[in-house]
Design an enzyme around this catalytic site. Structure first.
Site, PDB file in Angstrom:
ATOM      1  N   LYS A 190       0.840  -1.262   0.053  1.00 45.99           N
ATOM      2  CA  LYS A 190      -0.049  -0.035   0.071  1.00 45.99           C
ATOM      3  C   LYS A 190       0.788   0.990  -0.074  1.00 45.99           C
ATOM      4  O   LYS A 190       1.537   1.710   1.014  1.00 45.99           O
ATOM      5  CB  LYS A 190      -0.874   0.074   1.328  1.00 45.99           C
ATOM      6  CG  LYS A 190      -1.924   0.946   1.066  1.00 45.99           C
ATOM      7  CD  LYS A 190      -2.276   1.916   2.255  1.00 45.99           C
ATOM      8  CE  LYS A 190      -1.412   3.084   2.526  1.00 45.99           C
ATOM      9  NZ  LYS A 190      -1.278   4.172   1.617  1.00 45.99           N
ATOM     10  N   GLU A 266      10.646   1.760   9.677  1.00 44.92           N
ATOM     11  CA  GLU A 266      11.760   2.611   9.064  1.00 44.92           C
ATOM     12  C   GLU A 266      11.169   3.997   9.333  1.00 44.92           C
ATOM     13  O   GLU A 266      10.279   4.323   8.478  1.00 44.92           O
ATOM     14  CB  GLU A 266      12.027   2.401   7.698  1.00 44.92           C
ATOM     15  CG  GLU A 266      12.867   0.934   7.628  1.00 44.92           C
ATOM     16  CD  GLU A 266      13.973   0.952   8.093  1.00 44.92           C
ATOM     17  OE1 GLU A 266      14.881   2.068   8.499  1.00 44.92           O
ATOM     18  OE2 GLU A 266      14.716  -0.244   8.118  1.00 44.92           O
ATOM     19  N   CYS A 300      14.649  10.809   4.802  1.00 43.25           N
ATOM     20  CA  CYS A 300      14.494  10.541   6.073  1.00 43.25           C
ATOM     21  C   CYS A 300      15.820  10.590   6.960  1.00 43.25           C
ATOM     22  O   CYS A 300      16.231  10.864   7.767  1.00 43.25           O
ATOM     23  CB  CYS A 300      14.014   9.186   6.647  1.00 43.25           C
ATOM     24  SG  CYS A 300      14.695   7.959   5.302  1.00 43.25           S
ATOM     25  N   GLU A 398      11.539  16.899  13.241  1.00 40.88           N
ATOM     26  CA  GLU A 398      11.938  16.488  11.546  1.00 40.88           C
ATOM     27  C   GLU A 398      10.908  17.469  10.818  1.00 40.88           C
ATOM     28  O   GLU A 398       9.662  17.411  11.000  1.00 40.88           O
ATOM     29  CB  GLU A 398      11.474  15.031  11.381  1.00 40.88           C
ATOM     30  CG  GLU A 398      11.724  14.750   9.655  1.00 40.88           C
ATOM     31  CD  GLU A 398      11.315  13.531   9.654  1.00 40.88           C
ATOM     32  OE1 GLU A 398      10.221  13.038   9.759  1.00 40.88           O
ATOM     33  OE2 GLU A 398      12.077  12.468   8.812  1.00 40.88           O
TER      34      GLU A 398
HETATM   35  P1  NAD Z   1       3.393   8.927   6.802  1.00 42.09           P
HETATM   36  O1  NAD Z   1       3.711   8.184   8.210  1.00 42.09           O
HETATM   37  O2  NAD Z   1       2.320   9.844   6.741  1.00 42.09           O
HETATM   38  O3  NAD Z   1       2.645   7.732   5.819  1.00 42.09           O
HETATM   39  C1  NAD Z   1       3.470   6.563   5.333  1.00 42.09           C
HETATM   40  C2  NAD Z   1       2.376   5.491   5.007  1.00 42.09           C
HETATM   41  O4  NAD Z   1       1.578   5.227   6.076  1.00 42.09           O
HETATM   42  C3  NAD Z   1       1.478   6.048   3.744  1.00 42.09           C
HETATM   43  O5  NAD Z   1       1.157   4.874   2.983  1.00 42.09           O
HETATM   44  C4  NAD Z   1       0.112   6.257   4.638  1.00 42.09           C
HETATM   45  O6  NAD Z   1      -1.184   6.315   3.991  1.00 42.09           O
HETATM   46  C5  NAD Z   1       0.231   5.178   5.684  1.00 42.09           C
HETATM   47  N1  NAD Z   1      -0.503   5.527   6.860  1.00 42.09           N
HETATM   48  C6  NAD Z   1      -1.000   6.643   7.329  1.00 42.09           C
HETATM   49  N2  NAD Z   1      -1.665   6.430   8.540  1.00 42.09           N
HETATM   50  C7  NAD Z   1      -1.782   5.075   8.813  1.00 42.09           C
HETATM   51  C8  NAD Z   1      -2.113   4.376   9.829  1.00 42.09           C
HETATM   52  N3  NAD Z   1      -2.934   4.840  10.991  1.00 42.09           N
HETATM   53  N4  NAD Z   1      -1.609   2.981   9.868  1.00 42.09           N
HETATM   54  C9  NAD Z   1      -1.206   2.449   8.664  1.00 42.09           C
HETATM   55  N5  NAD Z   1      -0.751   3.373   7.720  1.00 42.09           N
HETATM   56  C10 NAD Z   1      -0.896   4.450   7.685  1.00 42.09           C
HETATM   57  O7  NAD Z   1       4.659   9.412   6.336  1.00 42.09           O
HETATM   58  P2  NAD Z   1       4.799  10.237   4.823  1.00 42.09           P
HETATM   59  O8  NAD Z   1       4.298  11.560   5.002  1.00 42.09           O
HETATM   60  O9  NAD Z   1       4.155   9.385   3.706  1.00 42.09           O
HETATM   61  O10 NAD Z   1       6.393  10.263   4.696  1.00 42.09           O
HETATM   62  C11 NAD Z   1       7.334  10.972   5.368  1.00 42.09           C
HETATM   63  C12 NAD Z   1       7.797  10.331   6.704  1.00 42.09           C
HETATM   64  O11 NAD Z   1       8.434   8.959   6.189  1.00 42.09           O
HETATM   65  C13 NAD Z   1       8.982  11.237   7.263  1.00 42.09           C
HETATM   66  O12 NAD Z   1       8.723  10.982   8.664  1.00 42.09           O
HETATM   67  C14 NAD Z   1      10.150  10.280   6.861  1.00 42.09           C
HETATM   68  O13 NAD Z   1      11.281  10.460   7.738  1.00 42.09           O
HETATM   69  C15 NAD Z   1       9.812   8.934   6.824  1.00 42.09           C
HETATM   70  N6  NAD Z   1      10.606   8.040   5.994  1.00 42.09           N
HETATM   71  C16 NAD Z   1      11.355   7.149   6.555  1.00 42.09           C
HETATM   72  C17 NAD Z   1      12.170   6.502   5.948  1.00 42.09           C
HETATM   73  C18 NAD Z   1      13.161   5.494   6.769  1.00 42.09           C
HETATM   74  O14 NAD Z   1      13.458   4.383   5.946  1.00 42.09           O
HETATM   75  N7  NAD Z   1      13.446   5.426   7.959  1.00 42.09           N
HETATM   76  C19 NAD Z   1      12.400   6.755   4.507  1.00 42.09           C
HETATM   77  C20 NAD Z   1      11.649   7.556   3.776  1.00 42.09           C
HETATM   78  C21 NAD Z   1      10.497   8.188   4.391  1.00 42.09           C
END
Ligand code: NAD
Length: 493
Positions: A190, A266, A300, A398
């Site tokens: 997803k 992650e 990230c 962040e």
């Molecule tokens: P997000 O947490 O808003 O969403 C990530 C995913 O989770 C999306 O697919 C979203 O639809 C889904 N999601 C949202 N609510 C959910 C829930 N309650 N249960 C399950 N899934 C849910 O993050 P984003 O805005 O898409 O991405 C940015 C963030 O991702 C930043 O904090 C960044 O640091 C982090 N990130 C981390 C890594 C890593 O490898 N550590 C890599 C890339 C991005």
């Protein structure tokens, strides 16, 4: 298996992108529009899956794991992964364009982590699976006087829910799919609502150009974050592999607790770039500027806190600000662009909220701090914030934009203290005399560290976070093993 004809995106602008469920590409009645963050032009109307479609996808993955030979047929898995890699390479030009358009990713990154590297990594995971020691002989022992021949077997975990963010769509989708499939799991992927197209393209190539059996990979795009929440809570899922924000990671862990699923997280970061007092200041600060605003800072592991020797703080500010202003931000389709747009109006507004907060907390902007003068798209100027204390929210949280915070340190111990004074522990960088820099790197409580410009990113390098930056490792053999269970068998002898 056939070969995909026509351009993936052109074909879809009429019908909408498909879901992949149980081996079938399904065009939905429900769709949602996504836009190019650089131009605000519509990209198209992506499939907006319903909870019922997600339910079918999970059921298909469960069935494929429980009833097909996928989990045990290593040769098939290896062949399919290599075929998928070839197919992605064949469609590389179009997939690059797609990544630039939907993620606003600067094109130069598609020759690395935004496309080429994760595609190549599929081959690496196929090689790992092929050479992996799936069974280990522990030899004979006689616990409680009963002679036994003992073996340890590694097996796939089962159904994997892969939930991914928008910033590096191919990297993160494939860094989950590759090892999960190589290990013998089935997957429901997803992706984030902002980036359905890269995932849908992957689904189409899987369905049309590989022999991956029906149900082994299911791809469910949608505008509603609730799809992720449902997936995380579903009892038919065995492992959640999640990349996203720390706040959502907590939700995922909570949802997983009900059925005690394995979780692999992650999450976010606020990584430090430490410049020691014997470093080449100009080189280190220019490097930090480039690294900090690549892809508009939406990475990230980006080092968004720059820690410099107090005695050279003002000089460091001047060099970094000049480098940031020179890089500027620009059209992501231009190979020379380093900093493109941010992904959405929502993300731009969030970053602007932090810029306002930084000013209220006593910070000032040595460069940037505003939207550039552009009619269309979502942009923030490369920004350097000075004058904050290490405890200011803008210096600790962040921001996920092209924004660096510079802080003075009073020597190696103080730099280590400042760098580690964070709820996060994802990555870091150190510049200075190699021996001292290595010693500082060892003291950082983070999952990866670059010393004097070294690049830790690679298929064979485990990546992940300490503290609130995550649980587990992605990529490398450690990343492959996240997708395995361990079984011990003892046979009476
Ligand atoms: P997000 O947490 O808003 O969403 C990530 C995913 O989770 C999306 O697919 C979203 O639809 C889904 N999601 C949202 N609510 C959910 C829930 N309650 N249960 C399950 N899934 C849910 O993050 P984003 O805005 O898409 O991405 C940015 C963030 O991702 C930043 O904090 C960044 O640091 C982090 N990130 C981390 C890594 C890593 O490898 N550590 C890599 C890339 C991005």
């Amino acid at each position: 298996m056939s070969t995909t004809s026509g351009r993936l995106l052109n074909d879809w602008t009429v019908r909408g992108s498909p879901l992949l469920i149980d081996g079938e590409l399904i065009t939905c009645d429900e769709r949602f529009e996504t836009i190019d963050p650089a131009t605000e032009e519509p990209i198209g109307r992506a499939a907006d899956a319903t909870p019922a479609q997600l339910d079918r996808a999970i059921a298909a993955a469960r069935r494929a794991f429980d009833e097909s030979g996928w989990a045990t047929d290593l040769a098939l898995r290896v062949r399919c992964l290599r075929r998928l890699r070839e197919s992605l390479v064949r469609h590389g030009d179009e997939l690059r364009d797609l990544t630039v358009r939907e993620a606003g990713a600067p094109r130069f990154l598609t020759h690395g982590p935004q496309f080429d590297d994760p595609v190549a990594a599929l081959g690496w995971f196929a090689d790992v699976a092929e050479s992996y020691a799936w069974t280990r002989d522990l030899g004979r022992a006689a616990p409680m006087g009963m002679p036994s021949d003992r073996h340890v077997l590694r097996e796939p975990v089962g159904v994997v829910a892969a939930i991914t963010p928008w910033n590096f769509p191919h990297q993160i989708n494939l860094a989950k799919l590759g090892p999960a499939l190589a290990a013998g799991n089935t997957v429901v992927l997803k992706p984030a609502p902002d980036t359905p197209w890269c995932a849908a393209a992957l689904g189409r190539l899987i369905a049309e150009e590989t022999d991956i059996p029906p149900g082994v990979v299911n791809i469910v795009t949608g505008s509603d974050h609730g799809l992720g929440a449902r997936l995380a809570a579903d009892p038919r899922v065995d492992l959640i592999s999640f990349t996203g924000s720390t706040a959502t990671g907590r939700e995922v862990m909570r949802a997983a607790a009900t059925t005690l699923k394995k979780v692999f997280l992650e999450l976010g970061g606020k990584s430090a770039c430490v410049v020691l007092d014997d470093a080449d200041l100009a080189g280190a600060c220019s490097y930090a500027a480039f690294a900090g605003i690549t892809h508009a800072g939406q990475g990230c592991a980006i080092t968004s806190r720059l820690l410099v020797p107090r005695a050279r703080h003002d000089e460091a500010v001047e060099i970094t600000a000049r480098a940031l202003a020179r890089l500027g931000c620009g059209d992501p389709s231009d190979e020379r662009t380093v900093c493109g747009p941010v992904v959405s109006a929502r993300q731009r507004d969030r970053i602007e909220g932090y810029l306002k907060l930084a000013a209220e907390e006593g910070g000032s902007f040595a460069t940037g701090g505003h939207r550039p003068d552009r009619d269309r798209g979502f942009w923030i100027e490369p920004t350097l914030i000075t004058g904050l204390s290490g405890t200011a929210r803008a210096a600790r949280e962040e921001i996920f934009g092209p924004v660096l915070v510079i802080l003075p340190h009073d020597g190696d111990d103080d730099a280590v203290r400042l760098a580690n004074d964070s709820p996060y522990g994802l990555s870091g960088a150190v510049h200075g005399d190699p021996e001292r820099a290595r010693a500082v790197a060892r003291r950082l409580r983070t999952g990866t560290v670059s010393v004097n410009g070294g690049v830790w990113y690679g298929a064979d390098v485990p990546f992940g976070g300490y503290k609130q930056s995550g649980i587990g490792r992605e990529m490398g053999v450690a990343g492959f093993e996240e997708y395995l269970e361990t079984k011990a068998i003892a046979e009476g002898a």
